[in-house]
Design an enzyme around this catalytic site. Structure first.
Site, PDB file in Angstrom:
ATOM      1  N   VAL A 105     -17.094  -5.755  42.797  1.00  0.00           N
ATOM      2  CA  VAL A 105     -16.929  -6.953  43.701  1.00  0.00           C
ATOM      3  C   VAL A 105     -18.068  -7.825  43.370  1.00  0.00           C
ATOM      4  O   VAL A 105     -19.226  -7.272  42.916  1.00  0.00           O
ATOM      5  CB  VAL A 105     -17.533  -6.039  45.114  1.00  0.00           C
ATOM      6  CG1 VAL A 105     -17.587  -7.198  46.279  1.00  0.00           C
ATOM      7  CG2 VAL A 105     -16.778  -5.260  45.319  1.00  0.00           C
ATOM      8  N   CYS A 106     -17.817  -9.055  43.231  1.00  0.00           N
ATOM      9  CA  CYS A 106     -18.985 -10.011  43.090  1.00  0.00           C
ATOM     10  C   CYS A 106     -19.491  -9.894  41.749  1.00  0.00           C
ATOM     11  O   CYS A 106     -18.895  -9.749  40.667  1.00  0.00           O
ATOM     12  CB  CYS A 106     -20.008 -10.024  44.144  1.00  0.00           C
ATOM     13  SG  CYS A 106     -20.961 -11.677  44.230  1.00  0.00           S
ATOM     14  N   ALA A 107     -20.958  -9.793  41.532  1.00  0.00           N
ATOM     15  CA  ALA A 107     -21.551  -9.797  40.290  1.00  0.00           C
ATOM     16  C   ALA A 107     -21.289  -8.434  39.498  1.00  0.00           C
ATOM     17  O   ALA A 107     -21.568  -8.325  38.461  1.00  0.00           O
ATOM     18  CB  ALA A 107     -23.189  -9.868  40.290  1.00  0.00           C
TER      19      ALA A 107
END
Length: 303
Positions: A105-107
């Site tokens: 998720v995300c970074a």
């Protein structure tokens, strides 16, 4: 029993963890035998939002049917982020090599990149990090402005709340869309978005209500907005009359009819395709218009 293991890194975003975790925990309440675990390099993990978290440093035994999720963390650049150490990277590589699925998720996509899992695969991340991710991992294909991607058991998602979309997608693939819909309703998350949709969507703008009848109709439109959908079919799906559906739909969405809602989704998807190089004619066919004339008229009206 399917194990879902969350890898927690310092400054982890709480919703990156809690969103997918809630999806799988709700699936447990729906009768699916999931088990959730949280691992880290150190037992105490500070979160970006200030809430201290505790995780295990010893990994559970995993099999091919299990899932490893790397939530994102707060950072200005991917390079400057904490990143997992060699032991965690090897764990992720080994799990994928053994047939397991690894998600981010995300970074968290940065961790997958460091593990070599993005090489030769499609991936995405939060729009603020997409350029850097592409530069750091040139062998990966970074797909921009989508909610999530899935490529050879490597699943990546955009920022924060998109982890919920990713987890619902994984449930739908494994158990079917009915279970994913049931879990989403249990979480009061009605905007179940597909991976190819842009990171901001009209599906969110018209879901700020609690009318379950209208949500059920929107679920059908969201899933089949490229197909002809008559008011009679939608009303039958909702179990109400056409007149009642029109009244409820307009009240819940600020005056939209089901047809206008469907057209809004088509327009948004067409605009997304055109911005990525499709011709107006190709985009019109892809979203369900017989030719480009109607698409052009609707785009001009919305301008």
């Amino acid at each position: 029993m399917s194990h879902v293991v969350f890898v927690l890194l310092p400054q982890v975003h709480l919703l990156d963890v809690a969103g997918p975790a809630q999806v799988f925990d709700t699936a447990v309440n729906c009768g699916q035998p999931y088990r959730l675990s949280y691992v880290a390099e150190h037992e105490d993990v500070p979160s970006a939002q200030g809430l201290p978290l505790t995780a295990r440093t010893r990994w559970p035994t995993l099999g091919p049917g299990d899932l490893v999720v790397v939530p994102g963390w707060q950072t200005t650049t991917l390079r400057a982020g904490p990143g997992p150490g060699p032991a965690l990277l090897e764990r992720m590589r080994a799990h994928h090599a053994a047939g397991g699925t690894v998600a981010s998720v995300c970074a968290g996509a940065e961790a997958l990149g460091r593990a070599g899992l993005l090489d030769g695969r499609r991936c995405t991340t939060h729009h603020a990090h997409q350029d850097e991710l592409a530069a750091r991992y040139p062998r990966a294909t970074v797909v921009r402005d989508v909610l999530f991607t899935s490529d050879d058991r490597v699943v990546t998602s955009a920022g924060i709340a998109s982890g919920i979309d990713l987890a619902l997608h994984l449930l739908s693939v494994r158990h079917g869309p009915a279970l994913a819909a049931r879990v989403a309703r249990g979480m009061v998350v009605y905007a179940r978005r597909n991976g190819h949709e842009p990171q901001t969507s009209a599906m969110l703008r018209h879901r700020a209500h609690l009318d379950d009848t209208v949500h059920r109709v929107q679920d059908l439109i969201d899933a089949r907005f490229t197909e002809p959908l008559t008011l009679a079919r939608l009303a039958d799906h909702a179990g109400v009359s056409q007149r009642t559906l029109t009244r409820l739909f307009g009240r819940a969405t600020g005056g939209l009819t089901p047809l206008r809602y469907q057209q809004t989704l088509r327009l948004e998807r067409a605009a997304h395709l055109i911005s990525h190089g499709a011709t107006v004619e190709a985009a019109a066919r892809d979203v369900g218009f017989e030719d480009a004339r109607m698409l052009r008229r609707l785009r001009a009206r919305a301008a």
